[in-house]
Enzyme design. Structure first.
Site, PDB file in Angstrom:
ATOM      1  N   CYS A 111     100.482  49.163 -40.348  1.00  0.00           N
ATOM      2  CA  CYS A 111     100.867  50.210 -41.292  1.00  0.00           C
ATOM      3  C   CYS A 111     102.349  50.064 -41.660  1.00  0.00           C
ATOM      4  O   CYS A 111     102.718  50.130 -42.839  1.00  0.00           O
ATOM      5  CB  CYS A 111     100.601  51.585 -40.698  1.00  0.00           C
ATOM      6  N   CYS A 112     103.201  49.848 -40.651  1.00  0.00           N
ATOM      7  CA  CYS A 112     104.628  49.652 -40.921  1.00  0.00           C
ATOM      8  C   CYS A 112     104.859  48.412 -41.785  1.00  0.00           C
ATOM      9  O   CYS A 112     105.720  48.409 -42.676  1.00  0.00           O
ATOM     10  CB  CYS A 112     105.405  49.517 -39.614  1.00  0.00           C
ATOM     11  N   CYS A 194     108.372  58.181 -40.613  1.00  0.00           N
ATOM     12  CA  CYS A 194     107.271  58.849 -41.297  1.00  0.00           C
ATOM     13  C   CYS A 194     106.830  60.071 -40.494  1.00  0.00           C
ATOM     14  O   CYS A 194     106.886  60.081 -39.262  1.00  0.00           O
ATOM     15  CB  CYS A 194     106.105  57.881 -41.458  1.00  0.00           C
ATOM     16  N   CYS A 197     104.328  59.609 -37.603  1.00  0.00           N
ATOM     17  CA  CYS A 197     104.690  58.854 -36.398  1.00  0.00           C
ATOM     18  C   CYS A 197     106.021  59.308 -35.797  1.00  0.00           C
ATOM     19  O   CYS A 197     106.646  58.560 -35.036  1.00  0.00           O
ATOM     20  CB  CYS A 197     104.765  57.359 -36.718  1.00  0.00           C
ATOM     21  N   CYS A 220     110.055  49.519 -36.367  1.00  0.00           N
ATOM     22  CA  CYS A 220     109.052  49.394 -37.425  1.00  0.00           C
ATOM     23  C   CYS A 220     108.900  47.950 -37.892  1.00  0.00           C
ATOM     24  O   CYS A 220     107.929  47.601 -38.553  1.00  0.00           O
ATOM     25  CB  CYS A 220     109.406  50.285 -38.615  1.00  0.00           C
TER      26      CYS A 220
END
Length: 224
Positions: A111-112, A194, A197, A220
């Site tokens: 996702c990062c 984010c 997280c 990240c």
């Protein structure tokens, strides 16, 4: 460029943040930008004081707290900068459709990569160098960071003007200059990413312990 970075790292170690920024802007002109997570505007303030109109790159992941977006907008309004808002190739909805919902929980590294690392790589293609707010005391991975370094992954120069600042020095600079700060910092979020997280941390705890809590992840991928 690599040798330039290595030489500058030696010559500028211990120099003031202003002198580091002045060297970088004199060297790279319009081919350097600031990247900011909008936790605070310390590096933005420093860089825009030396070079008004400098590009400030913000990664709009689609998962930010409203306060972070508000800070971005305030920074754009208050400081003499050119804000560059960078978005991933897919919206959150498109990513959910392609890879399933809540990828941040199932595979935070991916996702990062999709929402931060890949978009930043594309955004930085138009520059020869970039400023960051990385500091050595933040994580073990950052303890050996140099004030100027060669970014092998992106094949460009990375400049870290406040790399040797302590948290106290950051706070003093903010207070002295009235620098804009994300309000979440004062609500238990000393390190802000984010909203999916990032958690509050207890007073006195590791400032980054609220990032990807319980996963063993502390970066990240932008700075490693």
């Amino acid at each position: 460029m690599r040798s330039l970075a290595e030489k500058a790292a030696e010559e500028l170690e211990g120099a003031s943040a202003e002198d580091v920024i002045r060297w970088a802007t004199d060297t790279f002109g319009d081919r350097i930008c600031v990247t900011s997570s909008m936790s605070d505007a310390v590096v933005v303030h420093l860089a825009s004081t030396v070079k008004p109109g400098i590009d400030v790159v913000f990664l709009d992941t689609g998962y930010h707290f409203a306060e972070t977006i508000g800070t971005r907008d305030a920074v754009q309004a208050v400081y003499p900068i050119n804000l560059v808002n960078v978005t991933p190739s897919r919206t959150v909805e498109e990513q959910d459709a392609d890879l399933g919902p809540r990828l941040y929980g199932r595979n935070p590294d991916l996702c990062c990569y999709l929402r931060k690392v890949e978009p930043l790589k594309k955004a930085l293609e138009g520059y020869d160098a970039w400023f960051t707010g990385v500091r050595r005391e933040e994580t073990a991975n950052r303890a050996e960071t140099k004030v100027v370094q060669w970014d092998e992954k992106r094949q460009m120069v990375k400049v870290n003007p406040i790399v040797d600042w302590t948290s106290e020095e950051v706070d003093d600079y903010i207070a002295t200059h009235g620098v804009l700060v994300n309000p979440l910092v004062y609500d238990g979020y000393p390190s802000i990413g984010c909203s999916t997280c990032t958690m509050r941390v207890e007073e006195g705890a590791d400032p980054r312990s609220g990032r990807w809590a319980g996963t063993g992840k502390s970066e990240c991928g932008l700075h490693v």
